[in-house]
Design an enzyme around this catalytic site. Structure first.
Site, PDB file in Angstrom:
ATOM      1  N   LEU A  42       0.878  -1.170   0.000  1.00  0.00           N
ATOM      2  CA  LEU A  42       0.000   0.000   0.000  1.00  0.00           C
ATOM      3  C   LEU A  42       0.914   1.218   0.000  1.00  0.00           C
ATOM      4  O   LEU A  42       1.755   1.367   0.890  1.00  0.00           O
ATOM      5  CB  LEU A  42      -0.892  -0.015   1.243  1.00  0.00           C
ATOM      6  CG  LEU A  42      -2.180   0.804   1.243  1.00  0.00           C
ATOM      7  CD1 LEU A  42      -3.057   0.487   0.040  1.00  0.00           C
ATOM      8  CD2 LEU A  42      -2.953   0.588   2.531  1.00  0.00           C
ATOM      9  N   ASP A  43       0.806   2.062  -1.031  1.00  0.00           N
ATOM     10  CA  ASP A  43       1.696   3.216  -1.176  1.00  0.00           C
ATOM     11  C   ASP A  43       1.670   4.098   0.069  1.00  0.00           C
ATOM     12  O   ASP A  43       0.646   4.178   0.756  1.00  0.00           O
ATOM     13  CB  ASP A  43       1.280   4.067  -2.378  1.00  0.00           C
ATOM     14  CG  ASP A  43       1.529   3.362  -3.704  1.00  0.00           C
ATOM     15  OD1 ASP A  43       2.313   2.403  -3.720  1.00  0.00           O
ATOM     16  OD2 ASP A  43       0.931   3.780  -4.717  1.00  0.00           O
ATOM     17  N   PRO A  44       2.782   4.799   0.352  1.00  0.00           N
ATOM     18  CA  PRO A  44       2.802   5.701   1.509  1.00  0.00           C
ATOM     19  C   PRO A  44       1.678   6.734   1.496  1.00  0.00           C
ATOM     20  O   PRO A  44       1.146   7.081   2.558  1.00  0.00           O
ATOM     21  CB  PRO A  44       4.174   6.376   1.390  1.00  0.00           C
ATOM     22  CG  PRO A  44       5.030   5.359   0.720  1.00  0.00           C
ATOM     23  CD  PRO A  44       4.125   4.673  -0.270  1.00  0.00           C
TER      24      PRO A  44
END
Length: 298
Positions: A42-44
């Site tokens: 999950l992207d930052p």
């Protein structure tokens, strides 16, 4: 400690940092050493459901990568960035702002099986190099389109159809491999404008939903109180779509030795082999034979 801890990942935290937070919690609570991994990056800049596999559950983390996901995401119209999200640099702009009626008219074009070109800033590899590394180095990154499935794509019911929108929040139920940033880009282009993702929240990953998740603060609090068992979901929770196969002690012993069971009257496909309440293996039934896919040391 074998099972799943479901984090509600905050914006700004990477998936590997979330794994480190769980490892730290296990150390704080003096639970001993266990393998820890995540079930899908999950992207930052994204928040929401991040399944963290602990102990023997790490053997099932790969199945999370293949599972469907559900996201809430906001498209900001008028600006496209190089990363297709709010972190990037503006590369295109447009004065055009669509109406809700126009958005809803194009959504069916993005529902069902579609072809999608992933973002240049992605973890996909080109000749052994990560696409985002090449993009950051200033190279032109051209990725091949890929087939994905958008099971459903819906807008908020509170909006009025004639309203002109600077942004819109949608909910998408998607197959593995789908990039929401690409979906937002393509929807904006179909509307005759440009856009980028300004908010992304994963509300479900495989069988795990926000109702299963906890915050990092709650994780730390339970670690100090040595109460992580309260939020550890069982190994089986990651396989709730797979039927259970009850074993006798002799059958369980045979599978643990890697032997094949025969004469099992079950439908072909994956099963979760159990000895009473103890998970023994993820198995495949084929022509009444049972073969171990992943064995558990429990």
């Amino acid at each position: 400690m074998h099972g799943w801890i479901i984090l509600d990942k905050p914006v700004g935290l990477g998936s590997t940092q979330a794994v480190s937070a769980v490892k730290r919690a296990l150390r704080t609570g003096e639970y001993g050493k266990f393998k820890v991994g995540h079930g899908g990056t999950l992207d930052p800049l994204a928040s929401g459901v991040l399944p963290i596999a602990v102990g023997e559950a790490t053997k099932l983390a790969g199945r999370m990568l293949d599972s469907d996901k559900i996201y809430d995401f906001t498209i900001g119209f008028g600006v496209q960035t190089d990363t297709l999200d709010a972190e990037g640099v503006e590369i295109a702009s447009s004065p055009i702002r669509p109406t809700l009626h126009a958005v809803e008219a194009v959504l069916p074009r993005f529902t069902g099986p579609i072809e999608q070109v992933p973002p240049a800033y992605s973890a996909l590899k080109i000749d052994g190099e990560r696409a985002y590394d090449l993009a950051r180095a200033g190279e032109d990154v051209v990725l091949a389109s890929r087939a994905v499935t958008i099971h459903s794509l819906n807008s908020s019911p509170e909006l009025h159809s004639g309203e002109t929108l600077s942004e819109i929040t949608l909910t998408a139920h998607v197959s593995k491999g789908t990039y929401i940033r690409s979906l937002a880009r393509d929807i904006a282009l179909a509307l005759g404008t440009v856009g980028h993702v300004t908010m992304l929240r994963r509300i479900k990953a495989g069988p795990f939903a926000l109702t299963d998740s906890i915050s990092l603060d709650k994780l730390a609090e339970l670690a100090i109180a040595r109460g992580l068992e309260q939020i550890l979901l069982p190994l089986r929770a990651g396989l709730d779509d797979i039927p259970a196969l009850s074993l006798t002690p002799d059958q369980a012993g045979a599978l643990r030795q890697g032997r094949v069971l025969t004469g099992i009257a079950r439908d072909d496909g994956l099963h979760f082999a159990m000895l009473d309440d103890v998970p023994v293996a993820l198995v495949e039934v084929r022509d009444q034979s049972v073969l171990v896919v992943r064995g558990f040391n429990l």
